[in-house]
Design a protein around this motif. Structure first.
Motif, PDB file in Angstrom:
ATOM      1  N   ASP A  90       0.790  -1.224   0.000  1.00  0.00           N
ATOM      2  CA  ASP A  90       0.000   0.000   0.000  1.00  0.00           C
ATOM      3  C   ASP A  90       0.828   1.283   0.000  1.00  0.00           C
ATOM      4  O   ASP A  90       0.314   2.334  -0.381  1.00  0.00           O
ATOM      5  CB  ASP A  90      -0.921   0.026   1.233  1.00  0.00           C
ATOM      6  CG  ASP A  90      -1.870  -1.157   1.216  1.00  0.00           C
ATOM      7  OD1 ASP A  90      -2.427  -1.433   0.131  1.00  0.00           O
ATOM      8  OD2 ASP A  90      -2.038  -1.797   2.271  1.00  0.00           O
ATOM      9  N   ALA A  91       2.038   1.225   0.497  1.00  0.00           N
ATOM     10  CA  ALA A  91       2.813   2.465   0.648  1.00  0.00           C
ATOM     11  C   ALA A  91       3.125   3.071  -0.715  1.00  0.00           C
ATOM     12  O   ALA A  91       3.331   2.354  -1.707  1.00  0.00           O
ATOM     13  CB  ALA A  91       4.124   2.172   1.380  1.00  0.00           C
ATOM     14  N   ALA A  92       3.152   4.399  -0.739  1.00  0.00           N
ATOM     15  CA  ALA A  92       3.623   5.080  -1.949  1.00  0.00           C
ATOM     16  C   ALA A  92       5.105   4.764  -2.141  1.00  0.00           C
ATOM     17  O   ALA A  92       5.865   4.685  -1.168  1.00  0.00           O
ATOM     18  CB  ALA A  92       3.424   6.583  -1.816  1.00  0.00           C
ATOM     19  N   ILE A  93       5.493   4.583  -3.388  1.00  0.00           N
ATOM     20  CA  ILE A  93       6.907   4.348  -3.698  1.00  0.00           C
ATOM     21  C   ILE A  93       7.435   5.631  -4.314  1.00  0.00           C
ATOM     22  O   ILE A  93       7.062   6.015  -5.430  1.00  0.00           O
ATOM     23  CB  ILE A  93       7.052   3.144  -4.630  1.00  0.00           C
ATOM     24  CG1 ILE A  93       6.609   1.896  -3.856  1.00  0.00           C
ATOM     25  CG2 ILE A  93       8.487   3.011  -5.116  1.00  0.00           C
ATOM     26  CD1 ILE A  93       6.588   0.643  -4.666  1.00  0.00           C
ATOM     27  N   VAL A  94       8.275   6.295  -3.532  1.00  0.00           N
ATOM     28  CA  VAL A  94       8.692   7.659  -3.883  1.00  0.00           C
ATOM     29  C   VAL A  94      10.143   7.606  -4.372  1.00  0.00           C
ATOM     30  O   VAL A  94      11.058   7.385  -3.578  1.00  0.00           O
ATOM     31  CB  VAL A  94       8.539   8.590  -2.659  1.00  0.00           C
ATOM     32  CG1 VAL A  94       8.909  10.017  -3.030  1.00  0.00           C
ATOM     33  CG2 VAL A  94       7.113   8.519  -2.119  1.00  0.00           C
ATOM     34  N   VAL A  95      10.323   7.791  -5.650  1.00  0.00           N
ATOM     35  CA  VAL A  95      11.674   7.795  -6.237  1.00  0.00           C
ATOM     36  C   VAL A  95      12.129   9.249  -6.268  1.00  0.00           C
ATOM     37  O   VAL A  95      11.651  10.057  -7.035  1.00  0.00           O
ATOM     38  CB  VAL A  95      11.667   7.194  -7.652  1.00  0.00           C
ATOM     39  CG1 VAL A  95      13.065   7.276  -8.260  1.00  0.00           C
ATOM     40  CG2 VAL A  95      11.187   5.750  -7.615  1.00  0.00           C
TER      41      VAL A  95
END
Lengths: 422, 262
Positions: A90-95
Motif C-alpha cells: 500500500d505504501a507510496a513508492i517515492v523515487v
C-alpha cells in the motif's frame, strides 16, 4: 500529514579516521574501501527496513540516486523501487528521484518509471532532481554549462511521452527521437505525481509553482537551517498567487527515538557522528564546478558576500555539505542545530509537529536509518516512530487541505496480489 | 604609452568587444581562460611594432556570453565568423589554451583562416598516461597557482579595481564566474573533442609554446601536437611559466611572435 521513510543506503563500513586519510566520500572515494560482501548484506538489510516501514504504517518509502558515493549505494533508484513494488502493498513508492539529464535517452526514465508504476499498481511518485554536481558533473561527466538545459528538455520529453496519445517525434537540442512511444504506460493518469527535490534556488520555486509540482527541500541540516529556505519558498508562492497548501512541500529530517531522551542520545550518537563526519566528508571543489550554479544564483551569492564584507560581519561556522569538509561536528552540535531530532516519542512528536507547522510542510521524509546504524536499531527506531510518533502527527493538515500530489493507485479489487509462485 | 582603440564588432553571437593597439603588421590575439578586460602586457609589448587586434570572446569579460555556444562546433563557427568580421582571415594569430584549441579546430576546417599561428599551451589532446591536473578539481586558490606561476601577476588578476561601487563589485564577481564557466565548458569533462583526427588538415605554420611549469597541459603535449600537425615547430619551454604563458612571461611570448612574423 504524510510520513515517508527515506533511505540513503549508506555504505556502513567506512573506516575510523576516514576523514583524515581520504579526500572525499564522493567522486574519488577509494574503491578499495568497498567490500562487495558488506554491500550484499547492506542491500538486503536496507530493503528489509524499507519493507518493514511500509508494513508498520508509513505512508511512503523513498529511494534516491547517487553515483560514486559512499553514503548512497543507489546509482539506480529504479532498481530498488522495482523490488519494493513487488514486496510492498500500500505504501507510496517515492523515487526521489531520477536525475533526468543523466539518462540517454531520457525516455528511459519514462519507460522505467512506467514499469514501476505498473508493478506497484499506481503507487509511484516520480521525483526529478537536477542532481548534485558531484553526481552529474564529476561522476557522470555532464558539462555544467548545459546541465540544466538538458534537465528541462528531458523533463519535457518524459512528461510528453507519458501523456501523448500518439507516437511523436522529439527534436530537442540534446535528444532527437523520430518515434517516441513508450510501452508500458503509467497506471496513474495523466501521469504519476511529480515532486522536485531542490536546493534553495528561486528558479526551482517558480518552476514548481508554474508546473504545480511538489517542492522538496532535501537538506541534511535540519529544520532550523531549513526555515529560511522554506520561508522563501512560501513567500514566492504567495507572490505568485498560489495557496499555501502544505502538501505541496516536502522536507527531510534525521530522527532517532528511544524510550527516554537520555537513551536516545546514547543510541544514536555513533550513527549520527558516522554520517556527519564520515559520509559528509566532501572535497569542496566537487560541490561547485563552474557553471553548475545559475547566473542568478551566483549573482545572489556575490551580492550576499559583498553585503557581508561591507558590514564586516563575523563569520559563522558553515554547514559542511557543499561548502566544507564535513568534519568536526559533535553530536551535541548536531542535536542543538536540529540536524538530528533525538528523544523520547513524546519529545520527538512535539518537535516534528513544530517542524511541520513551522515550515508548513505536509510531506515529512524521515531518515530513521543513518550512517552505520545497524538493522536492529533501525527496526527499533522505525517501530517506535510508527507506534508512538506517527499517531501524533498523522492528522496534521488533513482536514484543512487536499493532497493533490499523492499517488492514486488502482483499487484493491483490481490489483493483482504479488508472490505466490514459489 | 600606446593608444588603445576599443570597439564592438557585430557577430551572430552579439557585439564582440575588441581592443586594437599599435602600428605595424597585423597580429590577431585570442586570450586564454582568464578572459580579457583590457590589453595584457604581452599585447602591449607586441603593439610596439605590430597592430594587435584582440577580441574578447563571448562570456570572457566585457563581451556577454552567448547561450547558443554550447559545443566546440558552435564555437568554431563563431570564430570563423569573427575572423571574417575582423577582416583578419589569412592573418597571423596568437592564441592561448582553450582559444588555441579553437583556433586549431578552425584551421583544420578552414585551412585558409590563418597564415600562421602561435599556439600557446593549446588544449584539445588527451594522453591517459600524462593527463595533466584536472583544474576544476582544485580550489580556486590552487587553480590560480596552476594557471599563473608569478605571484604578482596572480595578485593583479584577482585584484579588485579601485573605485568600484557595490553594483560594480557584484558585476565583477559574476563576470569572473561566467568566464570560468565558459572556459570549463570547452574542456569538460575532458579536452579531447576529436581534434587529433583533424590536425592533419591544418595548413598554417604553427609554433607551439609551453611554459616549463604547466601542469594543466604538460609540456610533453608540445611534441604530440607537433607530431600531428603538417608544419609545426616547438619553441623551447619558457622557464618558470605555468599554463597562461603570455601572462607569466609576456616578453618571451612577444619575442616568439615577433620572430614568427619576422
Amino acid at each position: 500529514m504524510r510520513s515517508l521513510w527515506f533511505h540513503l543506503m549508506p555504505y556502513p563500513d567506512l573506516p575510523d579516521g576516514f576523514a583524515d586519510h581520504h579526500r572525499s566520500v564522493w567522486v574519488d572515494i577509494d574503491p578499495g574501501l568497498y567490500d562487495p560482501e558488506v554491500g550484499h548484506r547492506a542491500y538486503h538489510d536496507y530493503l528489509d527496513e524499507l519493507e518493514y516501514a511500509a508494513s508498520v504504517g508509513f505512508d511512503g518509502i523513498c529511494v534516491n540516486e547517487h553515483h560514486a558515493n559512499g553514503y548512497g549505494l543507489m546509482p539506480s533508484p529504479n532498481l530498488m523501487a522495482a523490488t519494493l513494488a513487488r514486496s510492498t502493498d500500500d505504501a507510496a513508492i517515492v523515487v526521489m528521484g531520477d536525475s533526468l539529464a543523466l539518462y540517454n535517452p531520457p525516455l528511459r526514465v519514462a519507460e522505467e518509471l512506467a514499469m514501476v508504476d505498473g508493478l506497484s499498481g499506481g503507487r509511484l511518485v516520480a521525483g526529478f532532481p537536477v542532481g548534485t554536481p558531484m553526481d552529474t558533473c564529476f561522476a557522470y561527466g555532464m558539462n555544467p554549462l548545459t546541465l540544466r538545459e538538458r534537465y528541462h528538455e528531458a523533463h519535457d520529453l518524459v512528461v510528453r511521452a507519458w501523456t501523448a496519445e500518439e507516437p511523436f517525434a522529439f527534436n530537442g537540442t540534446y535528444t532527437k527521437l523520430r518515434y517516441v512511444n513508450p510501452w508500458p504506460r503509467p497506471v496513474q493518469q495523466p501521469h504519476p505525481p511529480i515532486w522536485i527535490p531542490g536546493g534553495g534556488s528561486v528558479e526551482t520555486w517558480e518552476w514548481c509553482a508554474e508546473m504545480d509540482y511538489v517542492y522538496s527541500y532535501l537538506s541534511y541540516f535540519g529544520y532550523k537551517a531549513g526555515q529560511a529556505t522554506m520561508r522563501g519558498f512560501w513567500q514566492r508562492m504567495a507572490d505568485l498567487g498560489r495557496e499555501p497548501n502544505p502538501f505541496q512541500a516536502g522536507f527531510i529530517q534525521f530522527v532517532g527515538v528511544a524510550d527516554t531522551d537520555a537513551e536516545a542520545r546514547r543510541l544514536y550518537r555513533e550513527p549520527a557522528e558516522y554520517f556527519f563526519n564520515r559520509c559528509l566528508h566532501l572535497y569542496p571543489p566537487f560541490a561547485d564546478p563552474p557553471g553548475y550554479q545559475t547566473e542568478a544564483t551566483v549573482r545572489a551569492g556575490v551580492e550576499g558576500m559583498v553585503a557581508r564584507a561591507a558590514a564586516r560581519s563575523a563569520g559563522r561556522k558553515k554547514a559542511p555539505m557543499g561548502s566544507s569538509t564535513g568534519g568536526g561536528f559533535t553530536f551535541d552540535e548536531m542535536v542543538e542545530l536540529g540536524y538530528v531530532v533525538i528523544g523520547s516519542p513524546t519529545s520527538v512528536a512535539e518537535q516534528l509537529v513544530d517542524v511541520a507547522t513551522t515550515l508548513n510542510v505536509g510531506n515529512l521524509m524521515l531518515l530513521l536509518q543513518f550512517g552505520n546504524m545497524d538493522r536492529d536499531l533501525t527496526m527499533f527506531n522505525t517501530d517506535l516512530v510508527a507506534r508512538e510518533v506517527l499517531p501524533e502527527i498523522r492528522g496534521l493538515f488533513e482536514d484543512e487541505w487536499e493532497h493533490r500530489w499523492w499517488p492514486i493507485p488502482m483499487g484493491a479489487g483490481r490489483r493483482r496480489s504479488v508472490g505466490g509462485a514459489r | 604609452m600606446v593608444d588603445i582603440e576599443r570597439r564592438k564588432v557585430a557577430t551572430g553571437s552579439g557585439p564582440v568587444t575588441t581592443f586594437e593597439l599599435g602600428e605595424g603588421p597585423v597580429v590577431g590575439f585570442l586570450h586564454g581562460p582568464a578572459g580579457l578586460d583590457e590589453p595584457t602586457a604581452c599585447m602591449r609589448d607586441l603593439a610596439v611594432d605590430h597592430r594587435v587586434v584582440a577580441p574578447c570572446l563571448p562570456g570572457f569579460g566585457p563581451t556577454p556570453g552567448d547561450p547558443t555556444l554550447r559545443t566546440v562546433h558552435d564555437w568554431v563557427v563563431f570564430l570563423s565568423e569573427l575572423t571574417d568580421r575582423l577582416g583578419l582571415v589569412g592573418s597571423r594569430w596568437v592564441a592561448s589554451s582553450v582559444s588555441a584549441m579553437l583556433a586549431l579546430e578552425l584551421a583544420a576546417v578552414r585551412p585558409e583562416a590563418f597564415r600562421s599561428l602561435v599556439a600557446v599551451a593549446p588544449t584539445g589532446l588527451w594522453d591517459p598516461d600524462d593527463p595533466g591536473v584536472d583544474l576544476y578539481s582544485l580550489s580556486l586558490t590552487d587553480q590560480a597557482v596552476h594557471l599563473v606561476a608569478d605571484e604578482e601577476v596572480r595578485t593583479a588578476l584577482a585584484a579588485l579595481p579601485e573605485g568600484l561601487d557595490t553594483d560594480g563589485l557584484v558585476e565583477l564577481g559574476v563576470s569572473r564566474y561566467v568566464r570560468r564557466r565558459t572556459a570549463a565548458s570547452l574542456v569538460w569533462p575532458l579536452p579531447d573533442h576529436g581534434l587529433a583526427d583533424r590536425l592533419h588538415r591544418v595548413a598554417a605554420e604553427v609554433v607551439l609554446v609551453w611554459g616549463s611549469e604547466d601542469r594543466i597541459v604538460p609540456p610533453s603535449y608540445g611534441e604530440r601536437f607537433a607530431g600531428l600537425l603538417p608544419t609545426a615547430t616547438v619553441a623551447p619551454p619558457i622557464a618558470g611559466a605555468a599554463h597562461l604563458v603570455a601572462l607569466d612571461a609576456p616578453a618571451a611570448v612577444a619575442a616568439i611572435v615577433r620572430n614568427d612574423s619576422g
